[in-house]
Design an enzyme around this catalytic site. Structure first.
Site, PDB file in Angstrom:
ATOM      1  N   LYS A 101       0.819  -1.217   0.000  1.00 19.27           N
ATOM      2  CA  LYS A 101       0.000   0.000   0.000  1.00 19.27           C
ATOM      3  C   LYS A 101       0.848   1.260   0.000  1.00 19.27           C
ATOM      4  CE  LYS A 101      -4.465  -1.399   1.715  1.00 19.27           C
ATOM      5  NZ  LYS A 101      -5.525  -1.200   2.694  1.00 19.27           N
ATOM      6  N   LYS A 156      -4.486  -9.476  -7.173  1.00 15.17           N
ATOM      7  CA  LYS A 156      -5.693  -9.702  -6.375  1.00 15.17           C
ATOM      8  C   LYS A 156      -6.811  -8.763  -6.819  1.00 15.17           C
ATOM      9  CE  LYS A 156      -5.706  -7.916  -2.285  1.00 15.17           C
ATOM     10  NZ  LYS A 156      -5.362  -7.485  -0.931  1.00 15.17           N
ATOM     11  N   LYS A 168     -10.409  -3.293  -4.173  1.00 17.26           N
ATOM     12  CA  LYS A 168     -11.269  -2.108  -4.208  1.00 17.26           C
ATOM     13  C   LYS A 168     -10.558  -0.938  -4.873  1.00 17.26           C
ATOM     14  CE  LYS A 168     -13.178  -3.158   0.394  1.00 17.26           C
ATOM     15  NZ  LYS A 168     -12.636  -3.091   1.762  1.00 17.26           N
TER      16      LYS A 168
HETATM   17  P1  TYM Z   1     -10.611  -5.586   3.540  1.00 19.25           P
HETATM   18  O1  TYM Z   1     -11.614  -4.542   3.818  1.00 19.25           O
HETATM   19  O2  TYM Z   1      -9.489  -5.280   2.600  1.00 19.25           O
HETATM   20  O3  TYM Z   1     -11.329  -6.877   3.007  1.00 19.25           O
HETATM   21  C1  TYM Z   1     -12.436  -7.443   3.694  1.00 19.25           C
HETATM   22  C2  TYM Z   1     -12.365  -8.963   3.621  1.00 19.25           C
HETATM   23  O4  TYM Z   1     -12.381  -9.363   2.250  1.00 19.25           O
HETATM   24  C3  TYM Z   1     -11.284 -10.248   2.002  1.00 19.25           C
HETATM   25  N1  TYM Z   1     -10.810 -10.003   0.626  1.00 19.25           N
HETATM   26  C4  TYM Z   1     -10.669 -10.973  -0.288  1.00 19.25           C
HETATM   27  N2  TYM Z   1     -10.918 -12.292  -0.240  1.00 19.25           N
HETATM   28  C5  TYM Z   1     -10.703 -12.999  -1.367  1.00 19.25           C
HETATM   29  N3  TYM Z   1     -10.246 -12.448  -2.531  1.00 19.25           N
HETATM   30  C6  TYM Z   1      -9.983 -11.125  -2.620  1.00 19.25           C
HETATM   31  N4  TYM Z   1      -9.562 -10.586  -3.753  1.00 19.25           N
HETATM   32  C7  TYM Z   1     -10.203 -10.322  -1.461  1.00 19.25           C
HETATM   33  N5  TYM Z   1     -10.052  -8.996  -1.199  1.00 19.25           N
HETATM   34  C8  TYM Z   1     -10.424  -8.833   0.081  1.00 19.25           C
HETATM   35  C9  TYM Z   1     -10.235  -9.852   3.020  1.00 19.25           C
HETATM   36  O5  TYM Z   1      -9.314 -10.895   3.243  1.00 19.25           O
HETATM   37  C10 TYM Z   1     -11.075  -9.544   4.229  1.00 19.25           C
HETATM   38  O6  TYM Z   1     -11.380 -10.728   4.946  1.00 19.25           O
HETATM   39  N6  TYM Z   1      -7.648  -5.603   7.581  1.00 19.25           N
HETATM   40  C11 TYM Z   1      -8.916  -6.059   7.045  1.00 19.25           C
HETATM   41  C12 TYM Z   1     -10.127  -5.582   7.833  1.00 19.25           C
HETATM   42  C13 TYM Z   1     -10.047  -5.828   9.292  1.00 19.25           C
HETATM   43  C14 TYM Z   1     -10.229  -7.065   9.952  1.00 19.25           C
HETATM   44  C15 TYM Z   1     -10.098  -6.783  11.335  1.00 19.25           C
HETATM   45  C16 TYM Z   1     -10.493  -8.357   9.513  1.00 19.25           C
HETATM   46  C17 TYM Z   1      -9.795  -4.893  10.243  1.00 19.25           C
HETATM   47  N7  TYM Z   1      -9.840  -5.464  11.478  1.00 19.25           N
HETATM   48  C18 TYM Z   1     -10.198  -7.792  12.293  1.00 19.25           C
HETATM   49  C19 TYM Z   1     -10.592  -9.367  10.467  1.00 19.25           C
HETATM   50  C20 TYM Z   1     -10.457  -9.074  11.840  1.00 19.25           C
HETATM   51  C21 TYM Z   1      -9.059  -5.533   5.621  1.00 19.25           C
HETATM   52  O7  TYM Z   1      -8.433  -4.588   5.230  1.00 19.25           O
HETATM   53  O8  TYM Z   1     -10.016  -6.163   4.904  1.00 19.25           O
END
Ligand code: TYM
Length: 346
Positions: A115, A207, A210
């Site tokens: 990032k 990947k 967003k």
């Molecule tokens: P975030 O918002 O980027 O993504 C949310 C969830 O979606 C999954 N994900 C994917 N899974 C499969 N293929 C993809 N291309 C893909 N893109 C995203 C992510 O693995 C995630 O599960 N740090 C985390 C948010 C967070 C969190 C937490 C998660 C903050 N605190 C505590 C679990 C527990 C994040 O940025 O997810």
């Protein structure tokens, strides 16, 4: 409170463009956990601002993720849905974890490197410390299970290291406070299903994300049928027919991605899908994928739109969830303060 309740926690960032990867890697799994666990699902608005967000957009995107949770099937009357900033214990515990985690641990985080890129000097301090806040999200509830996509695995490993170091650093006062087996559990990542890493529709080595500047790279949960059809038709593939067995997908990342998306959307295995479509060209498989994606995502997108128009309902869900979350996190944080040696008024 020495007994550890089995508890699920997970979160999604409200940064817009909620996509199929978020659904298949995370939200669909969240829905499935509801029958077996007490679940807490968070819209992590404090994580979102580690990169600047337009305030109006942030509110809109917070409601979008909340609507997606509910439209996908999470039941707000049975489980907790809330936005992170309504529960101050996340930030309080994150500060303590800033003092537990080591710089060397954070320096290894690949997501920060991805990032921040070449611009690390100009990144926010929050973006760097982000994994500590994520550990705090989970451990403020002493959660034991965390459903996530593959890309969050390293952050979960860090959360486990932080939990363990806290338990070691404060072992004496943890025992004095009456906890025999350490204070924090080792949260277990649940990386489940056929699509734990959904790839970009334009490039099978990247990947689905967003923040990809090309909207053609992803299927958004709010895309209409026509847009889904256009994006799948334009998705990159190779000229060969589909193989009959999963190992025939080796070295064919785009084909493997589309097949795993089909498998996850239809609750089948990749092998099942290839059983049906092995030997077929993409000219046959892509329209089948469009039909399936429209069938699964269409009603969910429509329900999300309906819910997003009902701000009073969405904000009410978040307020009630915030209250329930605070009721769990407050006594845990009180114990953390006692363990660390902070003097409290009560
Ligand atoms: P975030 O918002 O980027 O993504 C949310 C969830 O979606 C999954 N994900 C994917 N899974 C499969 N293929 C993809 N291309 C893909 N893109 C995203 C992510 O693995 C995630 O599960 N740090 C985390 C948010 C967070 C969190 C937490 C998660 C903050 N605190 C505590 C679990 C527990 C994040 O940025 O997810």
């Amino acid at each position: 409170m020495t007994e550890q309740t089995q508890r699920v926690f997970s979160g999604v960032q409200p940064t817009g463009n909620l996509h199929l990867g978020n659904y298949l890697g995370a939200i669909k799994r969240f829905v499935e956990m509801q029958d077996s666990y007490e679940c807490i699902y968070c819209v992590v608005d404090m994580h979102a601002i580690t990169v600047w967000q337009d305030p109006q957009e942030l509110s809109r995107n917070t409601r979008e993720v909340t609507a997606a949770y509910i439209a996908a099937g999470i039941k707000p009357d049975e489980h907790i849905i809330f936005n992170q900033s309504q529960v101050p214990q996340h930030a309080e515990l994150a500060w303590i974890f800033n003092c537990v985690a080591r710089m060397g641990w954070l320096n290894r985080m690949t997501q920060f490197k991805d990032k921040a890129g070449k611009n690390a000097e100009n990144s926010s301090v929050g973006l760097y410390a982000y994994p500590n806040l994520m550990a705090a999200d989970i451990l403020a509830y002493r959660a034991t299970h965390v459903p996530v996509g593959e890309d969050q695995k390293q952050h979960l490993e860090l959360a486990r290291d932080i939990a363990q170091k806290f338990n070691n650093d404060f072992s004496k006062s943890i025992k004095q406070a009456g906890f025999k087996d350490g204070f924090f559990p080792q949260p277990e990542p649940l990386i489940l299903g056929e699509a734990t890493r959904v790839m970009s529709l334009k490039d099978g080595s990247k990947k689905m994300s967003k923040s990809d500047p090309s909207d053609l790279s992803r299927l958004n949960l709010l895309d209409d049928a026509e847009t889904i059809a256009r994006k799948v038709k334009k998705a990159r593939t190779d000229p060969d027919a589909l193989p009959s067995e999963p190992k025939g997908l080796d070295g064919r990342p785009e084909a493997a991605n589309l097949v795993s998306i089909y498998a996850a959307l239809s609750d089948q295995t990749t092998a099942d899908v290839l059983n049906e479509y092995g030997g077929q060209q993409f000219s046959v498989f892509k329209p089948a994928l469009v039909d399936l994606a429209v069938e699964k995502l269409g009603p969910m997108g429509a329900e999300m739109k309906r819910l997003m128009d009902d701000k009073t309902y969405i904000d009410g869900v978040l307020a009630k969830g915030g209250e329930q979350a605070r009721a769990i996190a407050e006594p845990i944080m009180d114990n953390v303060k006692r363990i660390v040696g902070f003097i409290r008024a009560k």
